[in-house]
Design an enzyme around this catalytic site. Structure first.
Site, PDB file in Angstrom:
ATOM      1  N   ASP A  76      20.403  15.429 -19.089  1.00 26.45           N
ATOM      2  CA  ASP A  76      19.243  15.368 -19.986  1.00 26.45           C
ATOM      3  C   ASP A  76      19.575  16.131 -21.262  1.00 26.45           C
ATOM      4  OD1 ASP A  76      16.873  15.732 -21.337  1.00 26.45           O
ATOM      5  OD2 ASP A  76      15.862  16.829 -19.734  1.00 26.45           O
ATOM      6  N   ARG A  83      20.595  19.770 -19.791  1.00 24.00           N
ATOM      7  CA  ARG A  83      20.522  20.054 -18.356  1.00 24.00           C
ATOM      8  C   ARG A  83      21.200  18.945 -17.562  1.00 24.00           C
ATOM      9  NH1 ARG A  83      17.356  23.286 -15.142  1.00 24.00           N
ATOM     10  NH2 ARG A  83      16.055  23.890 -16.937  1.00 24.00           N
ATOM     11  N   GLU A 197      11.209   7.630 -21.797  1.00 26.56           N
ATOM     12  CA  GLU A 197      11.155   8.989 -21.265  1.00 26.56           C
ATOM     13  C   GLU A 197       9.841   9.221 -20.520  1.00 26.56           C
ATOM     14  OE1 GLU A 197      11.327  13.638 -22.864  1.00 26.56           O
ATOM     15  OE2 GLU A 197      11.741  11.978 -24.239  1.00 26.56           O
ATOM     16  N   ALA A 228      10.329  19.149 -28.860  1.00 28.46           N
ATOM     17  CA  ALA A 228      10.247  18.323 -30.071  1.00 28.46           C
ATOM     18  C   ALA A 228       9.235  17.206 -29.970  1.00 28.46           C
ATOM     19  CB  ALA A 228      11.624  17.733 -30.379  1.00 28.46           C
ATOM     20  N   ALA A 230       5.933  15.164 -27.357  1.00 25.52           N
ATOM     21  CA  ALA A 230       5.027  15.149 -26.209  1.00 25.52           C
ATOM     22  C   ALA A 230       4.911  13.704 -25.748  1.00 25.52           C
ATOM     23  CB  ALA A 230       3.660  15.714 -26.571  1.00 25.52           C
TER      24      ALA A 230
END
Length: 533
Positions: A76, A83, A197, A228, A230
């Site tokens: 990710d 990650r 996403e 960055a 939502a």
């Protein structure tokens, strides 16, 4: 007369043979019954343990040799860090994956900074993955490396960059991944869309909750608050335009999701926008008086000194704003901070092309059903010690007490907290209220929203949803194949086995006739008779 009525001493002491015999036999029966109870109890426990172990082994191995072990890696590429997620799973004879969420099967590691920070040094982006790849090799046995697919999926941090720059960053990463030892193809390193996403996060959440593959109206929506961007994703009954619709097919079911990413409205970027807003002419309430050239920051506790390093302005903006930022004075006030946060969320509303734009120029339908609020929603509520289903009113109260307090007192209360966190949590509490309540219409006492980062042993990472949808076998094969960690699985089997065996034992005891041995005085012998229940 007294002597005639008195009992003789010898008669009172004479033992009754029949009574003694009854007493002895009664004691013998009691001892025998106690031995039988102990034997039954021992058998009961032994059978429970055996069935528990057999069931546990059956769940773990499905027959041992019938399962094929596999691994998969998803990286990710977030805005504030990168990650790696390592997933271990088995493939049965029906080609259906079975994933376990124990320490040996799933692992993750995060490094900072995020890939987007290599904007001016793209060659170093790939090098930032080296520690993550070493972690993956530690989690996965060497004989599985060449068959383990590895994917890099970057999000909002890279979406904000120019296409030319982000391609250079991705190519730097590809050069490292090609020689990682894992199975990799160049198109597996990409920037995913915001709607994808959100869709992946929704799949992961409903998979963890056990609602994936069921009634669409019984699914749970998800709201993510990243650095960055939502994301808002849920099943909506309203007719939606194609640009806001994502379809997820699970078996014979197709879920029509509203899924949209609010780029530039993640917590970190929103705070940077606020700082620019506070030193501009757009925010009139930030000035003291007409003669006072200082600006006030309502989202930072009093006593905090702002610095340019704490904000991520662009180089041009930094040179222009540095003077104004040095004049910015902390004046923690939750109500004013909430108003300022709402103004950030309404930025771009003048460009709205829909009947209603809740945030910026984006259309968001009315929220329906239950929701999980993850990432910074969860981190903020956890910092304030709130339960998972706390009302927004509880967060507003905690945020108000925090923002309105002097920094020196806050440092005494939170001695281990980093300096920037005092600013962060004041802003985030007000920003969450402005986003969920003032913008999306979630009531302050609404019970539908739960703050979470995982469900049981299952992490609520969109990477899990991507892994489910993109791996072989198709998403419908995954429904119901979650297994928890070894300890909980064994304990669950033991409890179930105990309940089943106890029930069967009780029924058998109830059906078995109860017999009693008594002495018949008329017949002069012992007889066995049935005792009524």
């Amino acid at each position: 007369m007294r002597r005639l009525n008195a009992h003789s001493p010898s008669s009172s002491l004479d033992p009754n043979p029949e009574k003694i015999m009854d007493s002895v036999k009664s004691q013998s029966r009691s001892i025998h019954n106690w031995k039988k109870i102990r034997e039954n109890l021992s058998v009961f426990i032994a059978v429970s343990v055996i069935l528990s172990v057999l069931g546990y082994l059956l769940l773990r191995g499905g027959g041992g040799g019938n399962l094929k072990k596999k691994f998969s890696i998803v990286i990710d590429g977030g805005s504030t860090g990168t990650r790696i997620h390592v997933f271990g799973y088995n493939i049965d004879n029906g080609d259906k994956p079975v994933i376990k969420f124990g320490k040996e099967e799933v692992g993750s590691m995060r490094v900072t900074p995020g890939l987007s920070t290599f904007e001016t040094d793209t060659e170093s982006a790939g090098k930032s993955l080296i520690d993550l790849l070493e972690f993956g090799k530690e989690k996965i046995p060497k004989e599985y490396w060449e068959d383990t697919e590895i994917r890099l999926m970057a999000t909002a941090g890279l979406r904000r960059l120019e296409k030319r720059v982000l391609e250079r960053i991705l190519e730097s990463c590809r050069r490292v991944l090609r020689f990682s030892g894992f199975k990799f193809e160049d198109h597996w390193a990409s920037v995913i869309s915001g709607s994808d996403e959100g869709m992946y996060a929704w799949v992961a959440a409903n998979y963890a909750l056990g609602t994936l593959g069921g009634d669409p109206q019984h699914t749970t929506g998800i709201i993510e608050l990243g650095g960055a961007s939502a994301q808002v994703t849920f099943v909506s009954s309203e007719p939606l335009s194609p640009e806001f619709t994502s379809k997820v097919k699970i078996g014979e079911l197709t879920y029509n999701l509203y899924s949209h990413s609010l780029l530039h409205f993640g917590q970190n970027v929103a705070h940077d926008t606020l700082m620019e807003l506070l030193v501009s002419k757009e925010w009139k309430l930030s000035r003291g008086t007409i003669q006072d050239e200082r600006f006030f920051d309502p989202c930072t506790p009093r006593g905090y000194l702002n610095s340019l390093e704490s904000s991520n302005f662009s180089p041009v903006a930094s040179s222009e704003k540095s003077k104004d930022l040095s004049n910015l004075r902390a004046r923690g006030n939750f109500s004013e901070c909430r108003s300022a946060a709402l103004k950030v969320l309404q930025k771009g509303k003048d460009k709205c092309n829909y009947k209603l734009c809740n945030i910026g120029s984006t259309f968001i339908p009315k929220l329906q059903g239950k929701f999980l609020a993850t990432e910074n929603f969860f981190h903020t509520s956890k910092f304030f010690g709130l339960p998972p289903r706390a009302f927004l009113s509880n967060l507003a109260l905690a945020g108000e007490q925090f923002c309105n307090e002097d920094l020196s007192k806050l440092k005494s209360k939170y001695p281990t907290l980093d300096k920037d966190d005092f600013q962060r949590y004041c802003f985030s509490s007000a920003y969450i209220i402005a986003l969920l309540h003032d913008s999306l219409g979630v009531a302050l006492d609404d019970k539908r929203v739960e703050y979470a980062q995982q469900v049981g042993d299952i992490p609520l990472d969109w990477a899990l949803g991507a892994f489910i949808l993109q791996n072989s076998g198709g998403p419908h094969d995954w429904v119901g194949n979650i297994v928890g960690d070894d300890t909980s699985a064994l304990f669950s089997f033991f409890v179930v086995s105990v309940i089943l065996i106890f029930t069967a034992w009780s029924v058998t005891k109830w059906r078995k006739p109860q017999l009693k041995t008594i002495y018949d005085l008329e017949k002069g012998r012992y007889i066995v008779t049935r005792v009524a229940r």
